[in-house]
Design a protein around this motif. Structure first.
Motif, PDB file in Angstrom:
ATOM      1  N   MET A  68       0.766  -1.317   0.148  1.00  0.00           N
ATOM      2  CA  MET A  68      -0.025   0.047   0.021  1.00  0.00           C
ATOM      3  C   MET A  68       0.873   1.345  -0.116  1.00  0.00           C
ATOM      4  SD  MET A  68      -2.995  -1.256  -0.373  1.00  0.00           S
ATOM      5  CE  MET A  68      -4.133   0.040  -0.016  1.00  0.00           C
ATOM      6  N   VAL A  69       2.073   1.086   0.374  1.00  0.00           N
ATOM      7  CA  VAL A  69       2.903   2.390   0.559  1.00  0.00           C
ATOM      8  C   VAL A  69       4.010   2.331  -0.638  1.00  0.00           C
ATOM      9  CG1 VAL A  69       4.418   4.042   1.831  1.00  0.00           C
ATOM     10  CG2 VAL A  69       2.297   2.688   2.993  1.00  0.00           C
ATOM     11  N   GLY A  70       4.739   1.173  -0.684  1.00  0.00           N
ATOM     12  CA  GLY A  70       6.004   1.029  -1.399  1.00  0.00           C
ATOM     13  C   GLY A  70       5.423   0.819  -2.848  1.00  0.00           C
ATOM     14  N   GLY A  71       4.227   0.090  -3.197  1.00  0.00           N
ATOM     15  CA  GLY A  71       3.773  -0.159  -4.283  1.00  0.00           C
ATOM     16  C   GLY A  71       3.703   1.294  -5.061  1.00  0.00           C
ATOM     17  N   PRO A  72       2.763   2.245  -4.728  1.00  0.00           N
ATOM     18  CA  PRO A  72       2.676   3.317  -5.330  1.00  0.00           C
ATOM     19  C   PRO A  72       3.856   4.074  -5.573  1.00  0.00           C
ATOM     20  CG  PRO A  72       0.847   2.982  -3.741  1.00  0.00           C
ATOM     21  CD  PRO A  72       1.842   1.804  -3.452  1.00  0.00           C
ATOM     22  N   ILE A  73       4.664   4.089  -4.781  1.00  0.00           N
ATOM     23  CA  ILE A  73       6.156   4.774  -4.782  1.00  0.00           C
ATOM     24  C   ILE A  73       6.867   4.250  -6.072  1.00  0.00           C
ATOM     25  CG2 ILE A  73       8.228   5.456  -3.923  1.00  0.00           C
ATOM     26  CD1 ILE A  73       6.800   5.672  -1.281  1.00  0.00           C
ATOM     27  N   ALA A  74       6.924   2.768  -6.107  1.00  0.00           N
ATOM     28  CA  ALA A  74       7.384   2.212  -7.350  1.00  0.00           C
ATOM     29  C   ALA A  74       6.817   2.534  -8.546  1.00  0.00           C
ATOM     30  CB  ALA A  74       7.648   0.788  -6.815  1.00  0.00           C
ATOM     31  N   VAL A  75       5.639   2.322  -8.638  1.00  0.00           N
ATOM     32  CA  VAL A  75       4.928   2.758  -9.660  1.00  0.00           C
ATOM     33  C   VAL A  75       5.014   4.034 -10.392  1.00  0.00           C
ATOM     34  CG1 VAL A  75       2.672   2.575 -10.860  1.00  0.00           C
ATOM     35  CG2 VAL A  75       3.066   0.891  -9.193  1.00  0.00           C
ATOM     36  N   GLU A  76       4.899   4.987  -9.321  1.00  0.00           N
ATOM     37  CA  GLU A  76       5.076   6.510  -9.984  1.00  0.00           C
ATOM     38  C   GLU A  76       6.635   6.912 -10.312  1.00  0.00           C
ATOM     39  OE1 GLU A  76       3.647   9.382  -7.247  1.00  0.00           O
ATOM     40  OE2 GLU A  76       1.556   8.821  -7.524  1.00  0.00           O
ATOM     41  N   THR A  77       7.452   6.173  -9.622  1.00  0.00           N
ATOM     42  CA  THR A  77       8.853   6.331  -9.880  1.00  0.00           C
ATOM     43  C   THR A  77       9.195   5.698 -11.292  1.00  0.00           C
ATOM     44  OG1 THR A  77       9.467   6.326  -7.769  1.00  0.00           O
ATOM     45  CG2 THR A  77      11.332   5.996  -9.403  1.00  0.00           C
ATOM     46  N   LEU A  78       8.703   4.507 -11.477  1.00  0.00           N
ATOM     47  CA  LEU A  78       9.033   3.948 -12.863  1.00  0.00           C
ATOM     48  C   LEU A  78       8.448   4.450 -14.019  1.00  0.00           C
ATOM     49  CD1 LEU A  78       9.134  -0.126 -11.491  1.00  0.00           C
ATOM     50  CD2 LEU A  78      11.116   1.676 -11.891  1.00  0.00           C
ATOM     51  N   SER A  79       6.953   4.827 -13.769  1.00  0.00           N
ATOM     52  CA  SER A  79       6.177   5.367 -14.823  1.00  0.00           C
ATOM     53  C   SER A  79       6.260   6.716 -14.876  1.00  0.00           C
ATOM     54  CB  SER A  79       4.744   4.870 -14.611  1.00  0.00           C
ATOM     55  OG  SER A  79       4.094   5.484 -13.374  1.00  0.00           O
ATOM     56  N   HIS A  80       7.081   7.373 -14.122  1.00  0.00           N
ATOM     57  CA  HIS A  80       7.248   8.952 -14.159  1.00  0.00           C
ATOM     58  C   HIS A  80       6.213   9.702 -13.955  1.00  0.00           C
ATOM     59  CE1 HIS A  80      11.530   8.720 -15.589  1.00  0.00           C
ATOM     60  NE2 HIS A  80      11.085   7.776 -16.620  1.00  0.00           N
ATOM     61  N   GLY A  81       5.255   9.260 -12.687  1.00  0.00           N
ATOM     62  CA  GLY A  81       4.085   9.858 -12.522  1.00  0.00           C
ATOM     63  C   GLY A  81       2.964   9.422 -12.699  1.00  0.00           C
ATOM     64  N   ARG A  82       2.951   8.145 -13.406  1.00  0.00           N
ATOM     65  CA  ARG A  82       1.549   7.840 -14.031  1.00  0.00           C
ATOM     66  C   ARG A  82       1.295   6.406 -13.389  1.00  0.00           C
ATOM     67  NH1 ARG A  82       1.673   7.600 -20.291  1.00  0.00           N
ATOM     68  NH2 ARG A  82      -0.416   7.295 -20.054  1.00  0.00           N
ATOM     69  N   SER A  83       0.407   6.398 -12.449  1.00  0.00           N
ATOM     70  CA  SER A  83      -0.162   5.297 -11.832  1.00  0.00           C
ATOM     71  C   SER A  83      -1.359   4.880 -12.603  1.00  0.00           C
ATOM     72  CB  SER A  83      -0.567   5.393 -10.326  1.00  0.00           C
ATOM     73  OG  SER A  83      -1.629   6.362 -10.395  1.00  0.00           O
ATOM     74  N   LEU A  84      -1.848   3.698 -12.240  1.00  0.00           N
ATOM     75  CA  LEU A  84      -2.912   2.844 -13.002  1.00  0.00           C
ATOM     76  C   LEU A  84      -4.258   3.695 -12.945  1.00  0.00           C
ATOM     77  CD1 LEU A  84      -2.429  -0.985 -11.865  1.00  0.00           C
ATOM     78  CD2 LEU A  84      -1.553   0.213 -14.005  1.00  0.00           C
ATOM     79  N   GLY A  85      -4.361   4.403 -11.899  1.00  0.00           N
ATOM     80  CA  GLY A  85      -5.603   5.178 -11.640  1.00  0.00           C
ATOM     81  C   GLY A  85      -5.468   6.589 -12.539  1.00  0.00           C
ATOM     82  N   LYS A  86      -4.268   6.994 -12.349  1.00  0.00           N
ATOM     83  CA  LYS A  86      -4.107   8.410 -13.292  1.00  0.00           C
ATOM     84  C   LYS A  86      -3.980   8.328 -14.619  1.00  0.00           C
ATOM     85  CE  LYS A  86      -1.546  10.713  -9.415  1.00  0.00           C
ATOM     86  NZ  LYS A  86      -1.772   9.666  -8.645  1.00  0.00           N
ATOM     87  N   MET A  87      -3.410   7.022 -15.083  1.00  0.00           N
ATOM     88  CA  MET A  87      -3.393   6.679 -16.559  1.00  0.00           C
ATOM     89  C   MET A  87      -4.913   6.281 -17.061  1.00  0.00           C
ATOM     90  SD  MET A  87      -0.397   4.152 -17.339  1.00  0.00           S
ATOM     91  CE  MET A  87      -0.442   3.122 -16.187  1.00  0.00           C
ATOM     92  N   ALA A  88      -5.849   5.914 -16.136  1.00  0.00           N
ATOM     93  CA  ALA A  88      -7.338   5.767 -16.631  1.00  0.00           C
ATOM     94  C   ALA A  88      -7.914   7.225 -16.666  1.00  0.00           C
ATOM     95  CB  ALA A  88      -7.661   4.862 -15.679  1.00  0.00           C
TER      96      ALA A  88
END
Length: 328
Positions: A68-88
């Motif tokens: 719940m904490v490390g997952g979003p941080i890793a996703v935003e870092t690797l995708s340069h600010g685009r999580s799944l919800g933000k991409m949708a």
């Protein structure tokens, strides 16, 4: 709207995301995170059944923090600010200067997000977004980031209608050094969208912008020139200067910058302006025979102002699309 203005009075727009779209993106991210956490928890319960309760609690807590904490941080870092919800939802996290975020930005946003989103059920984040001018929550403020919209409606208003030909080069001596970028941006946005405005409202806005421009330049606008045409001609002069400055040889200044053809100008006021001379009237004004007594021996032709003054008016149905009239 957060904007970066270039020397050519072009705005690089960063449109901050609004609270509803951001809330929907967070809900989607939380839903995905909860699903992953449930799957991980089931796997851990099955693999740690032989451990005592304290060890199982420690493993569960570590899994919660990791997912719940490390997952979003890793996703935003690797995708340069685009999580799944933000991409949708068509959103993206960027730095305040518009650049892509890095790990430290995602770490600060994720760490503070635990308090303002998870522990308070998003209440603190909603209040901070409503108070902030650009809709930023506390994590964005401390990380120096901004959530912007990536998918925006396609707009065809970026083209600046050209000024009338009789204003070309008329402001070559105008001092534009004291005009701020904010005023250039306001003028450019007005010119790009003026045909979408009510004629009376657009005329009033043009007069106000022209007055601000005159106050900055210290030179009054030519008498009889519509304010929108005056603004367009000055913007064209500034863009031409930028091109000449960019090309040291000065060859780029031969043609108007940002001027197209075949597009109605729409600079006229709500009332009907005096029309332009008809083609027949312009044809009737022929160059005068050569004056043999002149010192150069070159034929002398009447000036453009004289030809325009002698031209009769045309019916309104036959007027050119720009609707311009030269100043009296």
């Amino acid at each position: 709207m957060s904007e970066l203005v270039t020397g050519e009075a072009v705005a690089l727009e960063l449109r901050p995301a609004r609270l509803p779209s951001r809330a929907l993106a967070v809900l989607l991210d939380l839903l995905v995170g909860v699903i992953v956490y449930v799957i991980v928890t089931i796997a851990l319960v099955a693999s740690t059944a032989s451990l005592d309760e304290a060890a199982q609690f420690a493993v569960s807590l570590a899994a919660f923090v990791l997912v719940m904490v490390g997952g979003p941080i890793a996703v935003e870092t690797l995708s340069h600010g685009r999580s799944l919800g933000k991409m949708a939802c068509g959103l993206r996290v960027v730095r305040d200067d518009g650049g892509p975020i890095r790990f430290r930005h995602a770490l600060v946003r994720g760490g503070i997000g635990v308090i303002e989103i998870l522990l308070t059920f998003g209440v603190v984040a909603c209040i901070a977004s409503l108070v902030s001018e650009r809709g930023r929550r506390l994590g964005d403020v401390f990380a120096g980031t901004l959530v912007v919209r990536e998918r925006v409606p396609v707009s065809h208003s970026g083209f600046l209608p050209p000024p009338p030909p009789w204003l070309a080069g008329r402001f070559s001596e105008l001092d534009l050094s004291a005009v701020p970028d904010g005023l250039w941006l306001a003028i450019r946005q007005y010119l790009a969208r003026m045909q979408q405005l009510d004629p009376q409202v657009g005329w009033t806005m043009a007069e106000r912008l022209a007055a601000d421009l005159v106050a900055r330049t210290g030179t009054p606008a030519p008498h009889g020139v519509p304010p929108a045409a005056y603004l367009a001609a000055v913007v064209q002069e500034r863009q031409a200067r930028e091109v000449r400055r960019a090309f040291a040889n000065g060859t780029a200044g031969g043609a108007p910058v940002g001027v197209g053809s075949g597009v109605p100008g729409g600079y006229g006021p709500p009332s009907v302006h005096p029309p332009l001379p008809s083609p027949a009237a312009v044809t009737a004004v022929q160059p005068a025979p050569a004056v043999h007594g002149s010192s150069t021996g070159a034929p002398q032709a009447p000036s453009a102002e004289a030809g325009l003054a002698a031209a009769p008016e045309k019916p309104s149905s036959e007027r050119p699309g720009t609707g311009f009239a030269p100043p009296a």
